[in-house]
Design a protein around this motif. Structure first.
Motif, PDB file in Angstrom:
ATOM      1  N   ASN A  13       0.834  -1.211   0.000  1.00 33.92           N
ATOM      2  CA  ASN A  13       0.000   0.000   0.000  1.00 33.92           C
ATOM      3  C   ASN A  13       0.866   1.257   0.000  1.00 33.92           C
ATOM      4  O   ASN A  13       0.534   2.264  -0.642  1.00 33.92           O
ATOM      5  CB  ASN A  13      -0.934  -0.001   1.212  1.00 33.92           C
ATOM      6  N   ALA A  14       2.006   1.166   0.728  1.00 38.93           N
ATOM      7  CA  ALA A  14       2.932   2.313   0.743  1.00 38.93           C
ATOM      8  C   ALA A  14       3.562   2.516  -0.640  1.00 38.93           C
ATOM      9  O   ALA A  14       3.705   3.645  -1.115  1.00 38.93           O
ATOM     10  CB  ALA A  14       4.014   2.095   1.793  1.00 38.93           C
ATOM     11  N   VAL A  15       3.895   1.408  -1.285  1.00 38.05           N
ATOM     12  CA  VAL A  15       4.502   1.466  -2.619  1.00 38.05           C
ATOM     13  C   VAL A  15       3.515   2.027  -3.631  1.00 38.05           C
ATOM     14  O   VAL A  15       3.890   2.771  -4.550  1.00 38.05           O
ATOM     15  CB  VAL A  15       4.987   0.065  -3.054  1.00 38.05           C
ATOM     16  N   PHE A  16       2.241   1.681  -3.464  1.00 42.31           N
ATOM     17  CA  PHE A  16       1.225   2.153  -4.417  1.00 42.31           C
ATOM     18  C   PHE A  16       1.099   3.676  -4.405  1.00 42.31           C
ATOM     19  O   PHE A  16       0.728   4.287  -5.410  1.00 42.31           O
ATOM     20  CB  PHE A  16      -0.129   1.528  -4.084  1.00 42.31           C
ATOM     21  N   SER A  17       1.416   4.289  -3.286  1.00 42.93           N
ATOM     22  CA  SER A  17       1.308   5.749  -3.218  1.00 42.93           C
ATOM     23  C   SER A  17       2.646   6.438  -3.477  1.00 42.93           C
ATOM     24  O   SER A  17       2.688   7.517  -4.072  1.00 42.93           O
ATOM     25  CB  SER A  17       0.774   6.180  -1.849  1.00 42.93           C
ATOM     26  N   THR A  18       3.734   5.822  -3.042  1.00 38.45           N
ATOM     27  CA  THR A  18       5.069   6.413  -3.252  1.00 38.45           C
ATOM     28  C   THR A  18       6.084   5.287  -3.457  1.00 38.45           C
ATOM     29  O   THR A  18       6.384   4.550  -2.512  1.00 38.45           O
ATOM     30  CB  THR A  18       5.508   7.264  -2.040  1.00 38.45           C
ATOM     31  N   ILE A  19       6.593   5.184  -4.658  1.00 36.04           N
ATOM     32  CA  ILE A  19       7.597   4.154  -4.926  1.00 36.04           C
ATOM     33  C   ILE A  19       8.961   4.822  -5.065  1.00 36.04           C
ATOM     34  O   ILE A  19       9.116   5.800  -5.794  1.00 36.04           O
ATOM     35  CB  ILE A  19       7.244   3.348  -6.200  1.00 36.04           C
ATOM     36  N   LYS A  20       9.940   4.342  -4.297  1.00 39.58           N
ATOM     37  CA  LYS A  20      11.248   4.997  -4.256  1.00 39.58           C
ATOM     38  C   LYS A  20      12.361   3.957  -4.411  1.00 39.58           C
ATOM     39  O   LYS A  20      12.136   2.749  -4.297  1.00 39.58           O
ATOM     40  CB  LYS A  20      11.414   5.737  -2.928  1.00 39.58           C
ATOM     41  N   ASP A  21      13.591   4.484  -4.631  1.00 39.01           N
ATOM     42  CA  ASP A  21      14.761   3.604  -4.691  1.00 39.01           C
ATOM     43  C   ASP A  21      14.979   2.912  -3.356  1.00 39.01           C
ATOM     44  O   ASP A  21      15.333   1.746  -3.298  1.00 39.01           O
ATOM     45  CB  ASP A  21      16.024   4.400  -5.050  1.00 39.01           C
ATOM     46  N   ARG A  22      14.786   3.681  -2.294  1.00 37.47           N
ATOM     47  CA  ARG A  22      15.012   3.142  -0.955  1.00 37.47           C
ATOM     48  C   ARG A  22      14.165   3.909   0.053  1.00 37.47           C
ATOM     49  O   ARG A  22      13.730   5.029  -0.211  1.00 37.47           O
ATOM     50  CB  ARG A  22      16.496   3.215  -0.583  1.00 37.47           C
ATOM     51  N   TYR A  23      13.973   3.283   1.216  1.00 41.52           N
ATOM     52  CA  TYR A  23      13.111   3.857   2.247  1.00 41.52           C
ATOM     53  C   TYR A  23      13.882   3.921   3.560  1.00 41.52           C
ATOM     54  O   TYR A  23      14.716   3.042   3.852  1.00 41.52           O
ATOM     55  CB  TYR A  23      11.857   2.999   2.449  1.00 41.52           C
ATOM     56  N   GLN A  24      13.606   4.945   4.350  1.00 42.67           N
ATOM     57  CA  GLN A  24      14.176   5.004   5.688  1.00 42.67           C
ATOM     58  C   GLN A  24      13.558   3.908   6.553  1.00 42.67           C
ATOM     59  O   GLN A  24      12.420   3.477   6.314  1.00 42.67           O
ATOM     60  CB  GLN A  24      13.934   6.380   6.316  1.00 42.67           C
ATOM     61  N   LEU A  25      14.305   3.491   7.562  1.00 41.13           N
ATOM     62  CA  LEU A  25      13.836   2.383   8.414  1.00 41.13           C
ATOM     63  C   LEU A  25      12.470   2.689   9.018  1.00 41.13           C
ATOM     64  O   LEU A  25      11.603   1.811   9.106  1.00 41.13           O
ATOM     65  CB  LEU A  25      14.857   2.120   9.521  1.00 41.13           C
ATOM     66  N   GLY A  26      12.252   3.938   9.416  1.00 41.94           N
ATOM     67  CA  GLY A  26      10.993   4.288  10.073  1.00 41.94           C
ATOM     68  C   GLY A  26       9.804   4.333   9.132  1.00 41.94           C
ATOM     69  O   GLY A  26       8.652   4.350   9.586  1.00 41.94           O
TER      70      GLY A  26
END
Length: 626
Positions: A13-26
């Motif tokens: 669901n997070a990817v569906f709204s914002t897809i990035k190269d990498r994500y912070q741990l939090g």
């Protein structure tokens, strides 16, 4: 729904709204669980960030559930339908998000999803046939074609197919594609990052194949495995060397060695090879270059490699020697002195100077090029050409202009090298290199002025640089410039040079004062010219005018008869050619279209050094002795 699956669904669901190269741990909840399931992984560039593993089976299983809900449909049983389902998901995500939605990362996710859908079809034979069909279809859009090939090879890994199928697919790709090496090489080399067990089994399978059918794929597999298990992989390469020297050396040439003892073993292995083919010569010399570049190698070991390369450059076979030199040329980037030393060994052995054209391809310091230019100038003199070095000179002006200018300025310190400096300045196509000659010493500036005024051509191009000496901090240089230009106006170029100088000067009092001696020189020339014109004793136009008129009238008559005779000869190809005479025309009419186009005026001119024909013997002698 299990808690683990819930964590993956939240991630999707997070990817569906914002897809990035990498994500912070939090940004990712329950990331520790996702790390255990290999749905995410720690970023290699930053340990505080996570990257999604889009090839993960668990991730794609959850993605399929969400996609079926969002699209209100299921993937079809045919390959085409399954792929269309993934494309529909991509289109859906693009429609619900803004334009800054990262499409590159979306493509990575969709390609991983397509590979998963192919695996779900549970029909590897049909998928393979479709792969072959795509390979043979050269009319298909190249991006779509490469996308399918990319996720097909992902499908091979996640479907747990056999080593034979993976390597056979790589071979099929190489057979069908014109430029094939990079894709399969990078694919096999990168396998060890996430699928080291698969890469290891593929390497063993290819090494144990007695027919050597897949030998070409062994090097990238071993290169990918080497960083994680250096001792075992190095031992495997040495074992392979006993059976297949070429394949083993290809793998070793891309290993990034960090252990000095391992490098020593490699050196001893190489030293004992007696090349019997050009390919072995190529690999042996390449590996010596790689050892020299390696920071873990001792200085003594590097010196020993230089000695081995020197011996190889002295080979009787010139082709083998050239192969060695090519490896030296494109490697050993920070060892310019050693490369120059080895170049001289090659030239002594073969006398093939053509290699100089591109040898300085990755040099940073131009001093070695200028050393060769000086030696050739000493040997060949003013008439020697520097055409062979134009591309190298241009390159040094691009990457290290300051040092290149310093080398040219240094040449002006010596009278016998001044012409060489000017040839270098003039070697750029359609102009000159604008360098600041005022940085030179007084002697260098005086030499520059004298050489420009004595150079046999291109005074019109050099004039811009020459006039810069008006701003010299040395009074003697400014006066010398004025004297030499006055001399040229009087004896060589006359009003043509004075007019060109006036174009490049302004209307200030300083510029007008600079012109006065030059204008007096022109006045003196015109007086001498008028004085000489009063004496007709040796003037052929006056004394032999009747003979000249007769000669030209007879010549004109003969020339007029020649085309007429040819046109009347049916055996001549000119018999069928139409003759068009244009008299004072300003336009040209196209006989097919009737279009009338105005004739374009163009001209080209240059100043001729009159010393070349007034007294050619003395002129040539002065040039050679400059």
């Amino acid at each position: 729904m299990s808690r683990d699956n819930e964590g993956i669904l939240n991630l999707i669901n997070a990817v569906f709204s914002t897809i990035k190269d990498r994500y912070q741990l939090g940004e990712i909840g329950q990331y520790d669980k996702l790390l255990e399931m290999r749905v995410v992984k720690i970023s290699e560039s930053d340990s505080d960030h996570l990257e999604i593993n889009f090839d993960s089976i668990l991730f794609n299983e959850a993605l399929l559930i969400v996609a079926e809900q969002k699209l209100d449909s299921k993937p079809g049983a045919l390959i085409v339908d399954a792929l269309c389902f993934a494309d529909d998901l991509k289109e859906y995500l693009l429609n619900i998000n803004s334009l800054d939605y990262q499409k590159n990362n979306l493509d990575k996710m969709i390609n991983g999803f397509k590979a998963f859908l192919l695996q779900n079809l549970n029909s590897p034979v049909l998928v393979y046939r479709h792969f072959i069909k795509v390979l043979k279809d050269k009319k298909q859009d190249r991006k779509e074609r490469m996308d399918f090939i990319s996720f097909y090879f992902k499908f091979l890994i996640i479907s747990n197919t056999t080593e034979e199928n993976i390597l056979k697919s790589c071979m099929d790709y190489n057979t069908q594609e014109k430029y094939n090496h990079n894709f399969t090489y990078n694919y096999l080399r990168g396998l060890s990052e996430n699928y080291s067990d698969t890469a290891q089994s593929l390497a063993e399978y290819a090494c144990n194949d007695t027919n050597k059918k897949y030998a070409v794929f062994i090097p990238p597999l071993l290169v990918g495995l080497f960083p994680k298990n250096q001792d075992n992989v190095f031992a495997s390469a040495l074992s392979l060397f006993e059976k297949d020297k070429v394949t083993a050396l290809k793998a070793l040439s891309d290993f990034t060695f960090s252990d000095e003892q391992m490098i020593k073993k490699l050196f001893e292995l190489l030293r004992n090879i007696e090349p019997v083919s050009e390919e072995l010569t190529n690999l042996k010399s390449l590996l010596f270059c790689r050892i020299i570049e390696n920071n873990a190698a001792s200085n003594q070991l590097k010196a020993d490699c230089i000695k081995e390369l020197r011996t190889m450059l002295q080979a009787k076979d010139p082709e083998n020697a050239l192969t060695v030199l090519n490896n030296i040329q494109y490697n050993m980037v920070d060892f310019e002195f050693e490369k120059y030393y080895l170049l001289n060994i090659y030239l002594e052995n073969t006398k093939k100077l053509k290699v100089l054209k591109h040898f300085f391809y990755n040099y940073k310091d131009p001093q070695y090029l200028f050393e060769i230019l000086v030696k050739r100038h000493e040997l060949l003199g003013f008439r020697g050409s520097i055409e062979l070095f134009k591309s190298a000179i241009n390159r040094f002006f691009d990457i290290n202009r300051e040092e290149t200018e310093a080398q040219i300025l240094h040449l002006f310190n010596f009278r016998n090298y001044s012409f060489l400096a000017l040839k270098i300045i003039l070697c750029i196509s359609g102009g000159i290199y604008h360098i600041n000659l005022l940085k030179g010493s007084k002697e260098a500036q005086m030499q520059a002025v004298e050489s420009m005024c004595s150079f046999p051509h291109s005074i019109d191009d050099l004039l811009i640089l020459l006039l810069k000496f008006r701003e010299s901090s040395f009074k003697e240089v400014r006066q010398y410039l004025q004297d030499k230009l006055s001399e040229l106006v009087l004896e060589v170029y006359h009003e043509l040079l004075l007019d060109a100088i006036k174009v490049n000067l302004g209307s200030s009092k300083t510029d007008q004062d600079f012109l006065k001696p030059l204008e007096k020189a022109l006045e003196k020339y015109l007086e001498i010219k008028k004085f000489k014109e009063e004496f007709n004793d040796l003037n052929p136009i006056k004394n032999e005018r009747a003979l000249m008129d007769l000669y030209y009238s007879l010549e004109h008559e003969v020339h007029a008869k020649i085309p007429k005779d040819i046109n009347e000869d049916k055996n001549s190809f000119l018999y069928d050619v139409k003759t068009t005479v244009i008299v004072r025309a300003k336009s040209l009419k196209n006989e097919h279209s009737g279009e009338i186009r105005p004739l374009v005026h163009f001209e080209s001119k240059m100043m001729i050094d009159s010393r070349a024909y007034k007294n050619p013997l003395v002129y040539e002698q002065n040039l050679e002795n400059f």
